[in-house]
Design an enzyme around this catalytic site. Structure first.
Site, PDB file in Angstrom:
ATOM      1  N   HIS A 102       0.434  -0.861  -0.249  1.00  0.00           N
ATOM      2  CA  HIS A 102       0.280  -0.026  -0.141  1.00  0.00           C
ATOM      3  C   HIS A 102       0.901   0.892   0.003  1.00  0.00           C
ATOM      4  CE1 HIS A 102      -0.071  -0.221   4.514  1.00  0.00           C
ATOM      5  NE2 HIS A 102       0.347   1.139   4.651  1.00  0.00           N
ATOM      6  N   SER A 105       4.458   2.983   8.090  1.00  0.00           N
ATOM      7  CA  SER A 105       3.906   1.701   6.892  1.00  0.00           C
ATOM      8  C   SER A 105       5.234   1.290   6.155  1.00  0.00           C
ATOM      9  CB  SER A 105       3.103   2.059   5.809  1.00  0.00           C
ATOM     10  OG  SER A 105       1.626   1.612   6.350  1.00  0.00           O
ATOM     11  N   ASP A 161      -0.083  -7.957   1.420  1.00  0.00           N
ATOM     12  CA  ASP A 161       0.234  -6.071   1.650  1.00  0.00           C
ATOM     13  C   ASP A 161       2.034  -6.108   1.671  1.00  0.00           C
ATOM     14  OD1 ASP A 161       0.231  -3.162   2.001  1.00  0.00           O
ATOM     15  OD2 ASP A 161      -0.158  -3.429   4.395  1.00  0.00           O
TER      16      ASP A 161
END
Length: 474
Positions: free
Chosen positions: A197, A314, A230
């Protein structure tokens, strides 16, 4: 933090905070771990996460997965073809206007917010502006040898060794929108491991740039990415040979609740930020989505940590007390209506509940992406209901478009499973929902043998299943 990449400055990523490509089979429906979630009947238009209280700590942030902005169908439904069997539909209509969502968790599955974020220019300026100089009346203390000679296991020592191998990733889509996240050096060949992402918005015709702690910047390209896991792997362009220092990888299976953790990332654009905490839980089933309207989701049996993780973290490493990577920070639980998806203009922030993809799983995915450029998913080839929670993962009466819920000659079919069976355990792990089953199956590899316990007509049985496989997200 956890894969929390800073929210895109201009909604850079349209899919779940991680513009994860829909895991879709030919029918453009995602074949979960071959646990094809069932399409819900019109009488029940919303997926199981309708009341979930966690958001995918991802770029931009949207509504809770399955909440007001959830797709009209639950994740998957029997669909695609191939070894995985029917796929599941990832698509979803645009999310409605943001509204308050109730906090909490559905069963044991969290719909977590992906932690991707926009460049924190404003915050950076504020911090710099406070760094004023001038005359001082304070007296400096003499150096403390114990402080200046920090022990090898101290947080400062761990951070000092790890920071040179952590990069801040700037992703810009072809339309100019952008966001930031984190990644770390995976090997000496210049591969960078991060969240899907974080880079999804720039994967198709966009631009990626990685900046090291010493200020050196390199353009990068996507080598491969896996939306369902992910996970993404980048390759630095023109990086000097022999200068990269990969972070050592630990064993996430050996991590224990209470173990110390160190998270490194670029929360809100503040590169090189180090936070600490502990492993607060293991094998936490988490479904993350940015609520961007696509309905795409990622599933993980996560390491939970209370180390502070925020948008921009992230893709960054979660380290143990030895300085080895045990996870990739990917998502956070958000509190109430102020953050996470559906929080208006606000981004989700840390409340001490962060989630990381276990490095053992991430390594398997990364090695496959480097070798083939596409992910491989283990499957059981059965369509399960993704809405019901608590009792287990129930195999649906039929799959999408009236296809068989249990793929003929697939792993589940060979093991004797039938529509209506409720899967309650996978090996020693209790299964309370379809998403939990998916997250557990995806911790394995195709060809692995697992024990599935299920109930039929009130009777419990256990069978051994050899997991099949599905190639790619589409």
């Amino acid at each position: 933090m956890t894969g929390p990449s800073s929210a895109p400055a201009a909604a850079p990523m349209a899919a779940p905070a991680h513009q994860t490509p829909a895991h879709q089979t030919p029918a453009q429906q995602t074949p979960a771990p071959q646990v094809h979630p069932q399409q819900q009947p019109q009488a029940h238009p919303h997926p199981m996460y309708a009341e979930a209280g966690a958001g995918a700590a991802g770029q931009g942030g949207g509504g809770w997965y399955g909440g007001g902005g959830a797709p009209q169908q639950p994740y998957g439904g029997a669909g695609g073809a191939g070894p995985v069997g029917p796929g599941m539909a990832w698509g979803a209509p645009p999310p409605p206007p943001a509204r308050k969502r109730s906090g909490g968790i559905v069963a044991a599955v969290l719909a977590a917010a992906l932690v991707a974020g926009g460049v924190g220019g404003g915050i950076g300026y504020w911090a710099a502006d406070r760094n004023e100089t001038g005359d001082s009346t304070t007296v400096s203390a003499s150096g403390d040898p114990k402080v200046e000679s920090r022990s090898p296991g101290s947080v400062a020592a761990i951070a000092s060794k790890a920071l040179p191998s952590v990069v801040t990733i700037e992703a810009q889509s072809s339309s100019g929108e952008g966001g930031t996240g984190t990644g770390f050096v995976y090997d000496k060949e210049g591969h960078i491991l991060t969240n899907n992402h974080v880079v999804a918005s720039a994967a198709e015709g966009g631009k990626l740039r990685a900046t090291f702690s010493n200020g050196k910047k390199y353009d990068a390209e996507v080598i491969g990415r896996a939306q369902g896991y992910d996970v993404a792997v980048l390759k630095l362009k023109d990086a000097p040979a022999g200068t990269l220092k990969p972070l050592p990888l630990g064993d996430s299976e050996r991590a224990a609740v209470g173990d110390a953790t160190v998270a490194i990332g670029a929360p809100f654009g503040l590169s090189g930020t180090v936070t600490t905490g502990i492993v607060s839980a293991k094998k936490r089933p988490v479904a993350s989505s940015d609520g961007g309207g696509s309905g795409n989701a990622s599933y993980m049996s996560a390491l939970q940590t209370d180390a502070s993780i925020n948008p921009g973290n992230s893709g960054g490493p979660l380290l143990n007390a030895q300085g080895a990577v045990i996870g990739i920070n990917s998502a956070i639980q958000s509190a109430g209506s102020g953050g996470g998806f559906g929080g208006g203009q606000q981004q989700s922030g840390s409340i001490g509940l962060g989630f990381a993809i276990p490095i053992n799983q991430a390594k398997n995915v990364a090695d496959t992406l480097i070798k083939t450029g596409k992910p491989v998913y283990p499957v059981i080839a059965a369509t399960v209901n993704m809405k019901d929670t608590g009792a287990g993962a129930k195999i649906a009466p039929t799959g999408a478009k009236n296809t068989p819920a249990v793929t003929p000659d697939g792993p589940a079919d060979k093991a004797g499973l039938k529509p209506g069976d409720v899967i309650t355990k996978l090996d020693d792990t209790t299964i309370d929902s379809g998403p939990t089953l998916i997250s557990e199956i995806w911790t394995h590899k195709p060809g692995d043998k697992v024990q599935l316990t299920y109930t039929r007509d009130g009777k419990s049985s256990t069978v051994e299943i050899t997991l099949g496989e599905r190639d790619g997200d589409n």
